[in-house]
Design a protein around this motif. Structure first.
Motif, PDB file in Angstrom:
ATOM      1  N   ARG A 254      15.537 -41.542   5.862  1.00  0.00           N
ATOM      2  CA  ARG A 254      16.939 -40.605   6.094  1.00  0.00           C
ATOM      3  C   ARG A 254      17.775 -40.719   5.085  1.00  0.00           C
ATOM      4  O   ARG A 254      18.205 -39.911   4.418  1.00  0.00           O
ATOM      5  CB  ARG A 254      17.426 -40.869   7.591  1.00  0.00           C
ATOM      6  CG  ARG A 254      18.557 -39.630   7.837  1.00  0.00           C
ATOM      7  CD  ARG A 254      19.036 -40.220   9.364  1.00  0.00           C
ATOM      8  NE  ARG A 254      18.023 -40.130  10.375  1.00  0.00           N
ATOM      9  CZ  ARG A 254      17.604 -41.304  10.960  1.00  0.00           C
ATOM     10  NH1 ARG A 254      17.932 -42.297  10.653  1.00  0.00           N
ATOM     11  NH2 ARG A 254      16.612 -41.168  11.766  1.00  0.00           N
ATOM     12  N   GLN A 255      17.852 -41.958   4.467  1.00  0.00           N
ATOM     13  CA  GLN A 255      18.839 -42.507   3.526  1.00  0.00           C
ATOM     14  C   GLN A 255      18.117 -41.818   2.011  1.00  0.00           C
ATOM     15  O   GLN A 255      19.169 -41.192   1.551  1.00  0.00           O
ATOM     16  CB  GLN A 255      18.824 -43.999   3.413  1.00  0.00           C
ATOM     17  CG  GLN A 255      19.365 -44.544   4.375  1.00  0.00           C
ATOM     18  CD  GLN A 255      19.407 -46.225   4.212  1.00  0.00           C
ATOM     19  OE1 GLN A 255      19.116 -46.567   3.214  1.00  0.00           O
ATOM     20  NE2 GLN A 255      20.168 -46.896   5.177  1.00  0.00           N
TER      21      GLN A 255
ATOM     22  N   GLU B 286      19.066 -38.168   2.075  1.00  0.00           N
ATOM     23  CA  GLU B 286      20.725 -37.823   2.107  1.00  0.00           C
ATOM     24  C   GLU B 286      20.817 -37.993   0.590  1.00  0.00           C
ATOM     25  O   GLU B 286      21.732 -37.293  -0.198  1.00  0.00           O
ATOM     26  CB  GLU B 286      21.372 -38.836   2.778  1.00  0.00           C
ATOM     27  CG  GLU B 286      21.466 -38.584   4.334  1.00  0.00           C
ATOM     28  CD  GLU B 286      22.132 -37.400   4.774  1.00  0.00           C
ATOM     29  OE1 GLU B 286      22.973 -36.806   4.176  1.00  0.00           O
ATOM     30  OE2 GLU B 286      21.444 -36.766   5.727  1.00  0.00           O
ATOM     31  N   GLU B 287      20.227 -39.031  -0.021  1.00  0.00           N
ATOM     32  CA  GLU B 287      20.533 -39.197  -1.560  1.00  0.00           C
ATOM     33  C   GLU B 287      20.031 -37.891  -2.303  1.00  0.00           C
ATOM     34  O   GLU B 287      20.927 -37.443  -3.314  1.00  0.00           O
ATOM     35  CB  GLU B 287      19.635 -40.464  -2.029  1.00  0.00           C
ATOM     36  CG  GLU B 287      20.506 -41.825  -1.666  1.00  0.00           C
ATOM     37  CD  GLU B 287      19.412 -43.001  -2.047  1.00  0.00           C
ATOM     38  OE1 GLU B 287      18.326 -42.590  -2.461  1.00  0.00           O
ATOM     39  OE2 GLU B 287      19.867 -44.011  -1.816  1.00  0.00           O
TER      40      GLU B 287
ATOM     41  N   ARG C  33      19.720 -35.068  -1.313  1.00  0.00           N
ATOM     42  CA  ARG C  33      20.595 -33.715  -1.013  1.00  0.00           C
ATOM     43  C   ARG C  33      22.008 -33.897  -1.753  1.00  0.00           C
ATOM     44  O   ARG C  33      22.712 -33.095  -1.839  1.00  0.00           O
ATOM     45  CB  ARG C  33      20.977 -33.892   0.611  1.00  0.00           C
ATOM     46  CG  ARG C  33      19.883 -33.063   1.285  1.00  0.00           C
ATOM     47  CD  ARG C  33      20.169 -33.456   2.819  1.00  0.00           C
ATOM     48  NE  ARG C  33      18.980 -32.837   3.544  1.00  0.00           N
ATOM     49  CZ  ARG C  33      18.916 -32.876   5.088  1.00  0.00           C
ATOM     50  NH1 ARG C  33      19.950 -33.531   5.650  1.00  0.00           N
ATOM     51  NH2 ARG C  33      18.011 -32.434   5.619  1.00  0.00           N
ATOM     52  N   ALA C  34      22.401 -35.040  -1.880  1.00  0.00           N
ATOM     53  CA  ALA C  34      23.720 -35.299  -2.746  1.00  0.00           C
ATOM     54  C   ALA C  34      23.798 -34.753  -4.061  1.00  0.00           C
ATOM     55  O   ALA C  34      24.744 -34.263  -4.611  1.00  0.00           O
ATOM     56  CB  ALA C  34      23.935 -36.730  -2.824  1.00  0.00           C
TER      57      ALA C  34
ATOM     58  N   GLN D 206      26.269 -29.521  -1.721  1.00  0.00           N
ATOM     59  CA  GLN D 206      26.558 -30.142  -0.556  1.00  0.00           C
ATOM     60  C   GLN D 206      27.147 -29.107   0.748  1.00  0.00           C
ATOM     61  O   GLN D 206      28.217 -28.518   0.384  1.00  0.00           O
ATOM     62  CB  GLN D 206      27.644 -31.324  -0.825  1.00  0.00           C
ATOM     63  CG  GLN D 206      26.876 -32.491  -1.620  1.00  0.00           C
ATOM     64  CD  GLN D 206      27.914 -33.584  -1.783  1.00  0.00           C
ATOM     65  OE1 GLN D 206      28.923 -33.511  -1.048  1.00  0.00           O
ATOM     66  NE2 GLN D 206      27.536 -34.698  -2.523  1.00  0.00           N
TER      67      GLN D 206
END
Length: 638
Positions: free
Chosen positions: A380-381, A384-385, A387-388, A392
């Motif tokens: 998940r982390q 998220e990285e 997607r950044a 956004q």
């Protein structure tokens, strides 16, 4: 001030915090208050409310003005004046005090029971008299009607000392081996004593005979209770004429709330008619607790009510926020039963308190699926990285999404501008709690179809269309994200060309367009209303006439309504024209206004009837007078 909560009962500790030494100067004390946060936030209700080493007993005088406490070392008694919030006097004693009692309303008559069997009497000026009892005493009570002091202790006898005669009387012989506590009912004078066998014996001081026996130890033991020893009576107190509270050494009874200070408690005193609790501890500092559920704050510290109300409005972390309550079954599941009795577990009620960090560590170790959860968190982390680096998504509220998007764009423009340092930073409406209802409650939804919005914001429609496209893009992106783990990078939100909103021609054209649209909508609404009026069938309406009034026509009511709509000047001119009002000048230069009241129809009828009645009476009187003046005809009477 420390706040704890148990069974939804809040307890405010007013004595927590650091205490400053007496030998420090005022300058150093002020310096410490500036540096140390704990010293600055502490609440000192009574100055120097402490003992040199240990406090053993604490009581409040009957008038509530004085707080007396005994302690060591050296053995002493201190009296504090609540009106002055300071120490009134201090007296040293020969030995430690077991308990004491104030015989008067203030501190002028005090009796001390020492641990060396001595009984010491003090007056307002100081020491008065000392005597001794045969056995070691544990408690005593005063019987006001007979002036007798009843002493109980390590004996089956209850010793009686009469203060009026100044001598000991025959003791009361109980069935117990020893007696722990005693009390006298202030209403009817019944004397009760609690024994080590768990019984309560009640005696009548008038006949010196036992009138009742209550076996509390037998009734307190049930099938569910676990006890290791025989429950003895450790506390006894009357409340009114028919109520008595009994405490046992095994702690049986329903728990309302509890206090757990850092040091052991020697004595507890409840301030009369309030929620303040005073404790004598195995520490120099005496405890002061305020429980609003028990009652209001005392008169000399009534500000505590306002202070606690403010704290309830802004709640802070309680004492047990850093601890986890676990039962014995939870410890078995975690494999921590070997820690029972160690400093890592603190016994409390039907379970234990343990550090929340230790609990989380052990739970992660015991959980067999901890690695899978760890792996999912890492994945998940990583997602998220990644997607950044792409577009956004902005989490927009459910209400007023376009307004929120507009505020976000304005905030981004401010941050990207070069002159942002010169402009004073203002709070963001989206993050301000005062305006959060505007984005949560549907009643605050902006109605863009209203006439006011369209006329005041003629160019908003063009900008709103762009924002609507952007909102649709964001919603599609959110749906796409939910369906797939990965998504293609979208277009930037500012890729579309933006036009300037300062062009006057566009503004005038947009205003004219909006006016034409509003006129067309109004015309359609008017036609719909006419169509509805034609279809509706009018129903007759009936009105009720008040008693004493005569209905003439609707013209009178219409005329009356027109008259009420006129100004005061016009109405005065009309009244003067009708003759019901006259205005004249006086000799001193002022105006004199004379008017006559309007008469109702009923009054007019009554006046006309009275006028006719008067005319009839006049005609009757005239005819009677005419008959008297005429000469009589006929033969004379002989």
């Amino acid at each position: 001030m420390q706040v704890s909560s148990l069974n939804e009962v809040k307890i405010y500790s007013l004595s927590c915090g650091k205490s400053l030494p007496e030998w420090l100067s005022d300058r150093k004390k002020r310096a410490l208050q500036k540096k140390d946060v704990d010293v600055r936030r502490r609440i000192e209700l009574i100055q120097d409310f402490e003992m040199p080493t240990v406090c053993t007993t604490i009581k409040v005088s009957k008038d509530g003005q004085y707080i007396l406490a005994t302690g060591t070392y050296k053995p002493r008694v201190r009296c504090y004046d609540t009106y002055q919030l300071s120490l009134k006097f201090e007296r040293c004693l020969d030995s430690e005090v077991v308990t004491f009692e104030t015989l008067s309303d203030d501190y002028s008559k005090i009796v001390f029971l020492h641990n060396d069997r001595y009984i010491e009497f003090h007056s307002q000026s100081g020491f008065y008299y000392k005597t001794r009892i045969p056995k070691f005493g544990r408690d005593f009570s005063y019987h006001y009607p007979s002036c007798d002091l009843y002493f109980v202790g390590a004996s089956s006898e209850v010793y009686r000392l009469n203060l009026e005669q100044g001598r000991f009387l025959n003791p009361l012989q109980t069935d117990a081996a020893e007696n722990n506590v005693c009390d006298v009912n202030s209403v009817h004078g019944l004397f009760a004593t609690g024994t080590i066998e768990g019984r309560v014996e009640c005696w009548d001081p008038r006949t010196r005979g036992r009138v009742g026996l209550l076996d509390c130890a037998l009734s307190s033991v049930t099938a569910d209770s676990e006890i290791n020893s025989l429950p003895t009576i450790s506390a006894l107190k009357f409340n009114g004429a028919l109520t008595m509270a009994v405490g046992t050494s095994t702690g049986q009874g329903k728990i309302f709330t509890s206090l757990e200070p850092e040091h052991d408690i020697n004595d507890v005193c409840l301030y009369p008619n309030s929620g303040m609790l005073l404790t004598a501890n195995e520490t120099p500092k005496m405890g002061i607790y305020y429980i609003p559920v028990l009652g209001p704050a005392p008169r000399w510290c009534s500000f505590l009510d306002n202070l606690t109300e403010e704290l309830e409005e802004n709640p802070e972390s309680t004492v047990y926020d850093d601890y986890k309550f676990v039962t014995k079954k939870d410890l078995e599941n975690l494999g921590l039963t070997h820690l029972i009795g160690s400093p890592f577990l603190r016994a409390y009620m039907h379970g234990f308190f343990m550090d929340i960090r230790l609990y989380h560590k052990v739970k992660l170790m015991v959980n067999p699926f901890a690695f899978e959860e760890y792996r999912k968190d890492k994945i998940r982390q990583k997602i998220e990285e990644t997607r950044a680096q792409r577009v956004q998504l902005k989490k927009l509220p459910k209400v007023n999404k376009e307004l929120a998007l507009k505020l976000i764009e304005e905030e981004e423009e401010k941050q990207n501008s070069t002159w942002k340092k010169k402009v004073k930073s203002l709070p963001n409406i989206l993050t301000d709690d005062r305006f959060k209802v505007m984005f949560e409650n549907p009643d605050f939804q902006v109605d863009e179809e209203s006439e006011e919005f369209r006329l005041l914001n003629p160019l908003v429609s063009k900008i709103s269309e762009k924002r609507k496209k952007k909102l649709r893009l964001l919603e599609q992106q959110e749906l796409h994200e939910k369906e797939e783990e990965e998504e293609p990078e979208g277009k930037p939100s500012d890729a579309e060309s933006s036009e300037s909103s300062d062009d006057e021609k566009d503004w005038v054209a947009e205003v004219r367009k909006q006016r034409r649209l509003l006129q067309q909508e109004e015309k359609v609404k008017r036609q719909e209303r006419l169509r509805e009026d034609r279809q509706t069938v009018l129903k007759p309406q009936f009105y009720e006439i008040k008693a004493g009034e005569e209905f003439r026509s609707f013209r009178d009511s219409a005329t009356k309504q027109k008259l009420m709509n006129k100004t005061l000047e016009d109405r005065l001119k009309l009244e003067a024209k009708n003759g019901t009002l006259s205005v004249s000048d006086t000799t001193v230069g002022s105006k004199q206004l004379t008017f006559t009241l309007k008469k109702s129809e009923q009054q007019k009828k009554q006046q006309e009837a009275a006028k006719l009645h008067r005319q009839e009476r006049k005609t009757l009187r005239r005819s009677a007078g005419h008959l008297k003046s005429r000469p009589r005809r006929g033969r004379p009477f002989h």
